[in-house]
Enzyme design. Structure first.
Site: not given
Length: 996
Positions: A105, A108, A661, A873, A877
């Site tokens: 977590c 930590c 984009d 997409d 990107d």
């Protein structure tokens, strides 16, 4: 730019009956990039950003690492350059990369950072920076070299803190250069030096071999470091050298008999995340083996009267122990101390770091429940009276199993994200075709030596790990480029969508730069390797993604924050109740009549303490996030939105800026003919379409494919006889970046741009035609001309079709207060045209953006306090999708973008961005409400359990009531999460594109 080339690189002369083909050689410097060999020719149409000049991509990478030296072939000299020598001589830092296991977590990772900082303060503030990635389970630490703090000491200190640490890589020297404009530091790893690690044969003398390497390569081997043997590797050497055609891994292997190239493990976290996922899955399944029998015993089998009587029967006469209690004890114990062991380990680490997290809460709560069950069994055995206290074994077992299930789901989401890095690296080929000299005193070409394949060459297939700077490599059609390089001879067209995001191949002629990982769309040629290994543009994209992934914050942070306060509070109340009641009962303040006859003051007080811990343990806290996320993701899937885990929910709920984009996101990502204007009445419309179709049908260029589809569709609509007469012309001439000319049924057909028509000496378009072309280009379309027998016959406008829902989506998002940007790799003219059509002001448009540019834009907005979502997409990107607070991928995009994103829009519909944000806000709000339900009943029961009402009620809180409070809070959380199933999207454009 475009290339109407053919499927083959062969160029044939055309026997024409019309215009004679002109000399198509290029010599005049390009006015845009000033290159004499620019594929755009003397009439450059690529504008201020020359798409053929791939070195711009390297410049974009330098904008992220501005002082990193990307050595060109012509810069290689004997020894180090003055710049390199001064940088390395002034280097006072080294960087160590560690693999850190055991982090579960954010507490930590914070504990590891505190550990390093404490170590730094003890060593004159030796640590310059410390980046710990919970997602990658890695750490990057930059350390001053003059403080005596070694990488081994750092790894040992982290391991002593409870987190096993292994050194993956040490980069020494590591030069820091301050960028005062951005107020940050950039690391320069060795400044142009290359590193090669060799595994030596058994019983090799590493010292003598290292000395031989340093003396045998004309001083270009600068450092040799011995690598000790371990469980996975024999003794080895790390060789640092200045790149040169005669120096590199191939020649090291030849010089050191029996050696091999050591496998690299520092560039990808896929193996570690895969191992972590397997371990969490195994832990979850093992806990199920114990929990299912416990659950069946208490909730299912007891509903059958005969089985219930058997379970409630006493083990022995005079004992209150029942068969049911023994079964629950047998199956719950392995779950508590076997499957639950990581929670105890995490609790010990939390005590060391003085920060109690969710692991501590689970360990204390389940231990209290388990201990209560054990005490109840002891009490039943001693008094001979059965009780229901053993049912608390079910509470501890079920809670541990649910939490392990949540951790497994979180690890699965992390694994999915890291797979994007693996897929990205898979773009690079595994082998390359090396070209060497045939005969002579050496097999390689010197940097200033011209390459001529006709002199006699030898071709050898080698691993990409053996490519050296200066090597000559052969590229053929459909091959992946193995490294960054410069084209020496031949003519290519490369698909660089992974970098620019644009579908049109970039033309390459001798002198042009090529990028590793891109694909040769047409032609063949020979390149000289420039950047290899981790210096390639593809590796830089991977590094950008790795760096960005380290900053993801899981939604579990809320549970950790709550438990960080709740655990100390509950334990303090429990301890206080025990001390107070024991003191009062031991000193006689509490009347003897208040204490049960079978209990002394100690047991009487201990029951208050245990009951407080049991009822205060918010078992439902472990369900608050997973149940809401699972329900919400199911609702999202029904609405075309895939949410990968809970990490992005907080960001999505607070997004105030979205970067879109262009290609494939706001547009369809496929060129299509929007306008076809017939200019010459001498040629019938259907005949003209037929000739254009024949001329273009042999090309795979995206623009040519769009023209072919249009012509086929129009001929079919016209029911023309020409539709059945389509053929591929046997003779044609293609010019990269210009167009194509061929003979169709005895008539010369030329299709291309203005410079192509000028080269063919075809009369220029009149004012009316030029006006039409300019109008097309103002809308972002590419205008091409069609000439038949030397006269213009048609003008065609081709553009990337805008999605129907893009303008409405932008309008609605801006209306709701979300700032919208468009960042694209396309040219400025096209970007402005699309921006006008979707309703974006030019101030919010960034054009000609490469992957690093997009990342920098995201970082810039984040520095301004924005919560940024990136919608894209393409492969280009992916780094920005990871860097953004929320990455959203279009479902019709590349696998790498989908893996890198936090959310996926299945329907290829940009309006689903708003749907995703609204749903995320609803899910995250539900998670916070679940935290309230998880703590409500427990908090109300704490005063009763601690005995505050005992003087008036004269009874402790019955175990059944404590169990009921736990069950009620869990039921409330589940019902609250299920309420998400009633959620409906506020709006969605009905005419949106849903095709894939």
């Amino acid at each position: 730019m475009f290339n109407f080339g053919s499927k083959t690189s062969e160029v044939r002369s055309a026997s024409t009956s019309g215009t004679e083909m002109a000399d198509l050689s290029l010599s005049t410097p390009c006015p845009s990039c000033s290159r004499p060999n620019c594929p755009c020719g003397s009439d450059c149409e690529c504008g201020p950003f020359c798409r053929c000049k791939t070195s711009d991509i390297i410049d974009a990478v330098k904008s992220v690492h501005p002082n990193k030296k990307y050595t060109a072939i012509t810069d290689i000299e004997l020894g180090l350059s003055t710049e390199a020598s001064s940088l390395i001589g002034s280097a006072s830092f080294y960087r160590v990369r560690l693999s850190i296991s055991g982090m579960t977590c954010t507490n930590c990772s914070s504990a590891v950072i505190r550990c390093v900082n404490n170590l730094s303060s003890k060593n004159s503030n030796a640590v310059h920076s410390c980046d710990i990635s919970l997602v990658l389970h890695q750490g990057d630490i930059v350390v001053r070299k003059d403080c005596g703090l070694t990488a081994e000491i750092i790894a040992e200190e982290i391991s002593d803190a409870g987190y096993d640490s292994v050194i993956l890589e040490v980069m020494d020297p590591y030069v820091l250069a301050e960028d005062t404009a951005n107020d940050k530091f950039f690391g320069v790893e060795g400044d142009g030096l290359k590193v090669c690690e060799l595994d030596l044969a058994e019983a090799s003398d590493a010292t003598s071999i290292g000395k031989m390497l340093k003396e045998g390569f004309e001083g270009r081997v600068l450092f040799v470091e011995e690598l000790p043997a371990d469980d996975k590797n024999p003794i080895g050497l790390r060789v640092k050298y200045e790149p040169h055609p005669s120096v590199g891994p191939r020649y090291f292997l030849k010089a050191v008999a029996g050696s091999t190239i050591r496998a690299k493990v520092t560039s990808s976290s896929s193996t570690s995340t895969k191992t972590i996922l397997a371990k969490k899955k195994q832990a979850m399944l093992l806990s199920l083996l114990g929990t299912v029998p416990v659950f069946m015993t208490t909730m299912v089998l007891t509903r059958f009267p005969s089985i219930h009587r058997a379970f409630m029967s006493k083990l022995t006469d005079g004992s209150g122990l029942t068969v049911e209690s023994l079964i629950l004890f047998i199956f719950a114990t392995p779950v508590q101390f076997g499957s639950g062991r990581p929670f105890y380990v995490g609790t010990m680490k939390s005590f060391r770091s003085r920060v109690l997290g969710m692991d501590s809460l689970i360990a204390i709560g389940t231990s209290a429940s388990y201990l209560y069950g054990v005490i109840s069994m002891i009490q039943a055995a001693s008094t001979g009276v059965p009780n229901m206290g053993a049912h608390f074994f079910e509470t501890s077992a079920v809670l541990i199993t649910f939490v392990l299930l949540g951790k497994y789901l979180q690890a699965a989401a992390t694994r999915s994200t890291s797979k994007a890095l693996t897929k990205l690296m898979d773009l690079a080929p595994k082998t390359a075709t090396l070209v060497t000299k045939k005969g002579g005193d050496r097999e390689y070409w010197l940097p200033d030596e011209s390459f001529d394949e006709s002199e006699g060459t030898v071709e050898t297939e080698i691993s990409v790990d053996l490519i050296q700077t200066g090597d000559v490599l052969k590229l053929i059609r459909a091959a992946s480029v193995p490294c960054d390089g410069t084209l020496l001879s031949g003519e290519l067209s490369c698909n660089e969508a992974m970098i620019t995001g644009e579908p049109l191949p970039a033309p390459k002629i001798p002198g042009a730069d090529v990028i590793g990982g891109t694909t040769v769309a047409e032609g063949f040629g020979y390149i000289r390797a420039v950047n290899t290994g981790e210096d390639t543009a593809l590796s830089q994209i991977v590094r950008l993604m790795e760096t960005a992934q380290g900053g993801k914050a899981p939604v579990q942070l809320y549970a950790d924050k709550i438990s960080g306060v709740f655990v100390p509070f509950v334990t303090s109340v429990s301890l206080a109740s025990f001390v107070i009641w024991f003191s009062l009962s031991s000193t006689g303040v509490v009347p003897d009549s208040w204490i049960p006859s079978d209990e002394g003051p100690f047991m009487f007080s201990f029951i208050f303490a245990i009951t407080t811990l049991v009822i205060a343990c918010p078992c439902a806290l472990g369900l608050a996030a997973p149940t809401a996320i699972m329900t919400g993701t199911g609702v999202g899937a029904q609405n075309g939105v895939l949410i990968k885990g809970g990490e992005a929910l907080e960001s999505a709920a607070n997004v105030d800026t979205i970067i879109f984009d262009k290609t494939g996101t706001l547009t369809m990502g496929k060129p299509a003919v929007e306008e076809f204007v017939h200019l010459d009445d001498k040629v019938a419309n259907d005949e003209l379409l037929w000739m254009v179709l024949c001329a273009e049908r042999s090309s795979e260029h995206p623009l040519a494919v769009a023209v072919v589809k249009y012509c086929e569709a129009r001929l079919s609509e016209l029911e023309s006889d020409f539709a059945s007469k389509v053929f591929s012309p046997p003779e044609f001439q293609a010019v990269t970046g210009k167009g194509v000319s061929c003979n169709v049924n005895g008539r010369t057909v030329a299709i291309g741009n203005r410079p192509f028509m000028k080269l063919l000496k075809i009369p220029p378009a009149d004012n009316e035609v030029e006006r039409r072309m300019l109008a097309m280009e103002d809308t972002g379309a590419t205008a091409i001309l069609v000439a038949v027998d030397g006269e213009l016959a048609a003008v065609c406008g081709i553009s990337d079709e805008l999605k129907d829902d893009s303008p409405d989506t932008i309008s609605r998002l801006r209306g709701s207060g979300v700032e919208c940007w468009m960042v694209t790799g396309d040219n400025a003219r096209t970007a402005r045209a699309i921006a006008r059509r979707v309703g974006l002001d030019e101030r919010y448009v960034v054009s000609e953006a490469l992957p690093a540019t997009k990342v920098l834009k995201v970082e810039s907005l984040q520095k301004d306090g924005k919560v940024v979502a990136m919608v894209g997409d393409g492969i280009n990107d992916s780094p920005a999708l990871v860097q953004a607070n929320l990455g959203v991928a279009i479902g019709a995009g590349t696998d790498i973008a989908i893996e890198a994103a936090d959310m996926v829009l299945v329907r290829n519909c940009v309006s689903d961005v708003a749907v995703a944000l609204d749903l995320s806000k609803a899910i995250f709000s539900r998670i916070k409400l679940n935290f309230v339900w998880a703590l409500l009943y427990n908090s109300l029961g704490i005063p009763i359990a601690a005995g505050m009402l005992y003087p008036w009620w004269r009874t402790t809180l019955p175990p059944v009531v404590a169990a009921a409070a736990m069950a009620l809070s869990s039921v409330s959380v589940v019902l609250s999460s299920l309420h998400l199933r009633l959620w409906k999207p506020k709006w969605r454009v009905a005419s949106a594109h849903y095709d894939q």
